[in-house]
Design a protein around this motif. Structure first.
Motif, PDB file in Angstrom:
ATOM      1  N   HIS A  19      38.487  39.833  35.398  1.00  0.00           N
ATOM      2  CA  HIS A  19      37.318  39.244  34.745  1.00  0.00           C
ATOM      3  C   HIS A  19      37.335  37.716  34.785  1.00  0.00           C
ATOM      4  CE1 HIS A  19      36.788  43.345  33.322  1.00  0.00           C
ATOM      5  NE2 HIS A  19      35.570  43.013  32.914  1.00  0.00           N
ATOM      6  N   GLY A  20      38.519  37.130  34.983  1.00  0.00           N
ATOM      7  CA  GLY A  20      38.568  35.678  35.107  1.00  0.00           C
ATOM      8  C   GLY A  20      37.795  35.182  36.317  1.00  0.00           C
ATOM      9  N   ALA A  21      37.765  35.983  37.386  1.00  0.00           N
ATOM     10  CA  ALA A  21      36.996  35.599  38.570  1.00  0.00           C
ATOM     11  C   ALA A  21      35.513  35.521  38.244  1.00  0.00           C
ATOM     12  CB  ALA A  21      37.241  36.610  39.703  1.00  0.00           C
ATOM     13  N   ARG A  22      35.032  36.491  37.459  1.00  0.00           N
ATOM     14  CA  ARG A  22      33.614  36.476  37.097  1.00  0.00           C
ATOM     15  C   ARG A  22      33.285  35.315  36.173  1.00  0.00           C
ATOM     16  NH1 ARG A  22      32.410  42.459  36.954  1.00  0.00           N
ATOM     17  NH2 ARG A  22      32.643  42.415  34.701  1.00  0.00           N
ATOM     18  N   GLU A  23      34.223  34.979  35.294  1.00  0.00           N
ATOM     19  CA  GLU A  23      33.997  33.834  34.413  1.00  0.00           C
ATOM     20  C   GLU A  23      33.756  32.552  35.211  1.00  0.00           C
ATOM     21  OE1 GLU A  23      33.898  33.381  31.007  1.00  0.00           O
ATOM     22  OE2 GLU A  23      33.961  35.535  30.681  1.00  0.00           O
ATOM     23  N   LEU A  24      34.438  32.450  36.351  1.00  0.00           N
ATOM     24  CA  LEU A  24      34.341  31.232  37.161  1.00  0.00           C
ATOM     25  C   LEU A  24      33.364  31.376  38.321  1.00  0.00           C
ATOM     26  CD1 LEU A  24      38.103  30.164  37.337  1.00  0.00           C
ATOM     27  CD2 LEU A  24      36.401  29.647  35.577  1.00  0.00           C
ATOM     28  N   GLY A  25      32.760  32.535  38.481  1.00  0.00           N
ATOM     29  CA  GLY A  25      31.827  32.745  39.586  1.00  0.00           C
ATOM     30  C   GLY A  25      32.491  32.792  40.946  1.00  0.00           C
ATOM     31  N   LEU A  26      33.706  33.339  41.003  1.00  0.00           N
ATOM     32  CA  LEU A  26      34.471  33.388  42.244  1.00  0.00           C
ATOM     33  C   LEU A  26      34.681  34.837  42.672  1.00  0.00           C
ATOM     34  CD1 LEU A  26      37.291  30.843  41.298  1.00  0.00           C
ATOM     35  CD2 LEU A  26      35.229  30.371  42.654  1.00  0.00           C
ATOM     36  N   SER A  27      34.976  35.041  43.957  1.00  0.00           N
ATOM     37  CA  SER A  27      35.429  36.353  44.395  1.00  0.00           C
ATOM     38  C   SER A  27      36.840  36.577  43.869  1.00  0.00           C
ATOM     39  CB  SER A  27      35.435  36.441  45.921  1.00  0.00           C
ATOM     40  OG  SER A  27      36.480  35.630  46.456  1.00  0.00           O
ATOM     41  N   ILE A  28      37.271  37.830  43.828  1.00  0.00           N
ATOM     42  CA  ILE A  28      38.611  38.142  43.341  1.00  0.00           C
ATOM     43  C   ILE A  28      39.669  37.487  44.224  1.00  0.00           C
ATOM     44  CG2 ILE A  28      40.250  40.038  43.014  1.00  0.00           C
ATOM     45  CD1 ILE A  28      37.805  41.749  42.153  1.00  0.00           C
ATOM     46  N   GLU A  29      39.481  37.531  45.529  1.00  0.00           N
ATOM     47  CA  GLU A  29      40.462  36.925  46.429  1.00  0.00           C
ATOM     48  C   GLU A  29      40.536  35.414  46.226  1.00  0.00           C
ATOM     49  OE1 GLU A  29      41.752  36.905  51.156  1.00  0.00           O
ATOM     50  OE2 GLU A  29      39.903  37.910  50.534  1.00  0.00           O
ATOM     51  N   GLU A  30      39.390  34.775  46.100  1.00  0.00           N
ATOM     52  CA  GLU A  30      39.378  33.325  45.890  1.00  0.00           C
ATOM     53  C   GLU A  30      40.016  32.976  44.551  1.00  0.00           C
ATOM     54  OE1 GLU A  30      36.198  29.566  45.932  1.00  0.00           O
ATOM     55  OE2 GLU A  30      35.479  31.633  45.924  1.00  0.00           O
ATOM     56  N   TYR A  31      39.727  33.750  43.545  1.00  0.00           N
ATOM     57  CA  TYR A  31      40.261  33.494  42.206  1.00  0.00           C
ATOM     58  C   TYR A  31      41.786  33.478  42.211  1.00  0.00           C
ATOM     59  CZ  TYR A  31      41.247  34.318  37.219  1.00  0.00           C
ATOM     60  OH  TYR A  31      41.733  34.242  35.938  1.00  0.00           O
ATOM     61  N   PHE A  32      42.397  34.483  42.828  1.00  0.00           N
ATOM     62  CA  PHE A  32      43.856  34.584  42.816  1.00  0.00           C
ATOM     63  C   PHE A  32      44.528  33.675  43.841  1.00  0.00           C
ATOM     64  CE2 PHE A  32      43.130  38.928  40.883  1.00  0.00           C
ATOM     65  CZ  PHE A  32      43.659  38.580  39.638  1.00  0.00           C
ATOM     66  N   SER A  33      43.754  32.976  44.638  1.00  0.00           N
ATOM     67  CA  SER A  33      44.342  32.085  45.638  1.00  0.00           C
ATOM     68  C   SER A  33      44.852  30.786  45.035  1.00  0.00           C
ATOM     69  CB  SER A  33      43.318  31.767  46.736  1.00  0.00           C
ATOM     70  OG  SER A  33      42.285  30.924  46.231  1.00  0.00           O
ATOM     71  N   SER A  34      44.498  30.527  43.775  1.00  0.00           N
ATOM     72  CA  SER A  34      44.830  29.252  43.158  1.00  0.00           C
ATOM     73  C   SER A  34      45.331  29.459  41.739  1.00  0.00           C
ATOM     74  CB  SER A  34      43.587  28.345  43.146  1.00  0.00           C
ATOM     75  OG  SER A  34      43.699  27.312  42.195  1.00  0.00           O
ATOM     76  N   SER A  35      46.467  28.871  41.416  1.00  0.00           N
ATOM     77  CA  SER A  35      46.965  28.956  40.042  1.00  0.00           C
ATOM     78  C   SER A  35      46.015  28.273  39.076  1.00  0.00           C
ATOM     79  CB  SER A  35      48.355  28.322  39.954  1.00  0.00           C
ATOM     80  OG  SER A  35      48.323  26.959  40.355  1.00  0.00           O
ATOM     81  N   GLU A  36      45.375  27.207  39.519  1.00  0.00           N
ATOM     82  CA  GLU A  36      44.429  26.498  38.653  1.00  0.00           C
ATOM     83  C   GLU A  36      43.262  27.399  38.260  1.00  0.00           C
ATOM     84  OE1 GLU A  36      41.481  22.562  38.706  1.00  0.00           O
ATOM     85  OE2 GLU A  36      42.927  22.891  40.327  1.00  0.00           O
ATOM     86  N   ASN A  37      42.785  28.213  39.207  1.00  0.00           N
ATOM     87  CA  ASN A  37      41.702  29.140  38.881  1.00  0.00           C
ATOM     88  C   ASN A  37      42.123  30.096  37.770  1.00  0.00           C
ATOM     89  OD1 ASN A  37      40.085  28.062  40.894  1.00  0.00           O
ATOM     90  ND2 ASN A  37      40.568  29.673  42.386  1.00  0.00           N
ATOM     91  N   VAL A  38      43.324  30.631  37.858  1.00  0.00           N
ATOM     92  CA  VAL A  38      43.785  31.600  36.873  1.00  0.00           C
ATOM     93  C   VAL A  38      43.959  30.940  35.508  1.00  0.00           C
ATOM     94  CG1 VAL A  38      45.659  33.181  36.262  1.00  0.00           C
ATOM     95  CG2 VAL A  38      44.823  33.082  38.621  1.00  0.00           C
ATOM     96  N   VAL A  39      44.461  29.728  35.481  1.00  0.00           N
ATOM     97  CA  VAL A  39      44.571  29.002  34.214  1.00  0.00           C
ATOM     98  C   VAL A  39      43.188  28.834  33.593  1.00  0.00           C
ATOM     99  CG1 VAL A  39      45.153  26.789  33.144  1.00  0.00           C
ATOM    100  CG2 VAL A  39      46.701  27.806  34.838  1.00  0.00           C
ATOM    101  N   ARG A  40      42.230  28.375  34.376  1.00  0.00           N
ATOM    102  CA  ARG A  40      40.873  28.173  33.858  1.00  0.00           C
ATOM    103  C   ARG A  40      40.258  29.491  33.404  1.00  0.00           C
ATOM    104  NH1 ARG A  40      37.818  26.284  38.537  1.00  0.00           N
ATOM    105  NH2 ARG A  40      36.034  26.229  37.089  1.00  0.00           N
ATOM    106  N   GLY A  41      40.460  30.541  34.198  1.00  0.00           N
ATOM    107  CA  GLY A  41      39.891  31.834  33.855  1.00  0.00           C
ATOM    108  C   GLY A  41      40.484  32.411  32.585  1.00  0.00           C
ATOM    109  N   GLN A  42      41.804  32.361  32.438  1.00  0.00           N
ATOM    110  CA  GLN A  42      42.445  32.902  31.244  1.00  0.00           C
ATOM    111  C   GLN A  42      42.035  32.126  29.992  1.00  0.00           C
ATOM    112  OE1 GLN A  42      44.414  35.561  30.517  1.00  0.00           O
ATOM    113  NE2 GLN A  42      44.082  36.339  32.594  1.00  0.00           N
TER     114      GLN A  42
END
Length: 341
Positions: A25-48
């Motif tokens: 669900h963090g990917a949806r929060e940021l408007g990213l695909s699942i693959e793009e979301y997990f490609s970056s630690s920064e994305n996961v921090v922002r999503g969580q």
């Protein structure tokens, strides 16, 4: 943090803690695909952090996906648009086990991203919210390392190699868990679906999985929770209690009250909202399921409300998650009203 620690000490906090174990669900929060979301630690921090603000639950889940561990052993990941990433072809062969050594964590880019995310999350929340890391158990990881058929053959035909694999995997598991604790995680969720009697004969678990669990859990320098990933646990509760773990995740088909009774004072119970059914819950269903779980297991503390599997499906709407969180706040306040004696 205080709420969770009180529940873990088998006392009643201000209200029942809620763990929404959200990854995708963090990917949806940021408007990213699942693959793009997990490609970056920064994305996961922002999503969580965004999900923590949105739902107001009681943990941060620093888990990416299980196939990252298999990547460290030479495997690959298959991404999809609407569900968790899966492991690709098994990277190991049985004849390599005799000389096998654990991979270096620093040489696994996916694991490095997880550690970077945990450092970022710890910097953001400090000790105010528990950050949960994840390891795959030495006993369950080989399903992805070898493939299920080859793994079963190994158990029955080559117990010597099976024991060797458990030793190597336990060393990797402990190192990986401790690296996450050092990076910022407060506790480690030890996923062990093969420990469930629904998956494999308990005698095989007791011969191979339980000794590996004892070895790994005792080497992890922090609190651990064992999750059977939707599998029933009643048949192995005594084994789990003796493994060194502090918590047990309960599958959706299991009698939550019966599990709580068996675990009372020994293991904290968390679960067991059905994430698959949650996809179609309306508000009334969300309230009923939350109240039912609290009624079954929350009396006296030692209980954390969560899902049955350790990961809430992508298809569960955000509105439903909000309703679950609101119901937990409303009906989980101690002293509880109308709970079982």
């Amino acid at each position: 943090m205080e709420r969770v620690l009180t529940a873990l000490s088998h006392r009643e906090p201000d209200r029942v803690p809620l763990f929404l174990l959200l990854t995708l669900h963090g990917a949806r929060e940021l408007g990213l695909s699942i693959e793009e979301y997990f490609s970056s630690s920064e994305n996961v921090v922002r999503g969580q952090l965004a999900m923590l603000r949105r739902y107001g639950h009681d943990c941060i889940y620093a888990f990416f996906h299980a196939s990252l561990e298999v990547e460290a052993w030479g495997g690959s990941t298959i991404f999809r648009d609407d569900g968790p990433p899966n492991a690709g072809a098994p990277p190991l062969k049985a004849d390599a086990i005799a000389s096998l050594a654990p991979p270096r964590l620093s040489a696994a880019p996916g694991l490095v991203r997880v550690l970077e995310a945990q450092r970022g999350l710890r910097h953001a929340v400090g000790d105010s919210v528990p950050i949960i890391g994840v390891v795959m158990s030495p006993f369950s990881l080989p399903v992805m390392q070898l493939g299920f058929d080859a793994y079963l053959d190994l158990m029955f035909d080559r117990p010597d190699l099976m024991q060797r694999l458990m030793e190597v995997n336990a060393a990797f598991c402990a190192e990986w868990g401790n690296a996450q604790l050092a990076a910022g995680a407060h506790a480690i969720c030890y996923f062990d679906p093969l420990a469930s009697p629904k998956m494999i004969d308990p005698s095989l678990y007791r011969s191979f999985g339980w000794p590996a669990a004892r070895r790994a859990l005792n080497a992890i320098k922090g609190p651990t929770a064992t999750h059977l990933a939707s599998g029933p646990c009643l048949g192995v509760v005594e084994d789990l209690a003796g493994s060194g773990t502090a918590m047990v995740g309960v599958g959706g088909e299991e009698d939550l009250a019966a599990v709580k009774k068996r675990c009372c004072g020994r293991l904290t119970v968390f679960g067991n909202l059905n994430g698959i059914a949650m996809r179609s819950w309306d508000e009334a269903a969300a309230i009923a399921e939350v109240k039912g779980a609290i009624d079954a297991a929350a009396q006296g503390g030692g209980f954390i409300l969560s899902d049955q599997h350790g990961e809430i499906p992508w298809q569960v709407p955000e509105r439903t998650l909000e309703q679950v969180a609101q119901a937990a706040r409303e009906y989980g306040r101690y002293p509880l009203q109308g709970v079982r004696g």
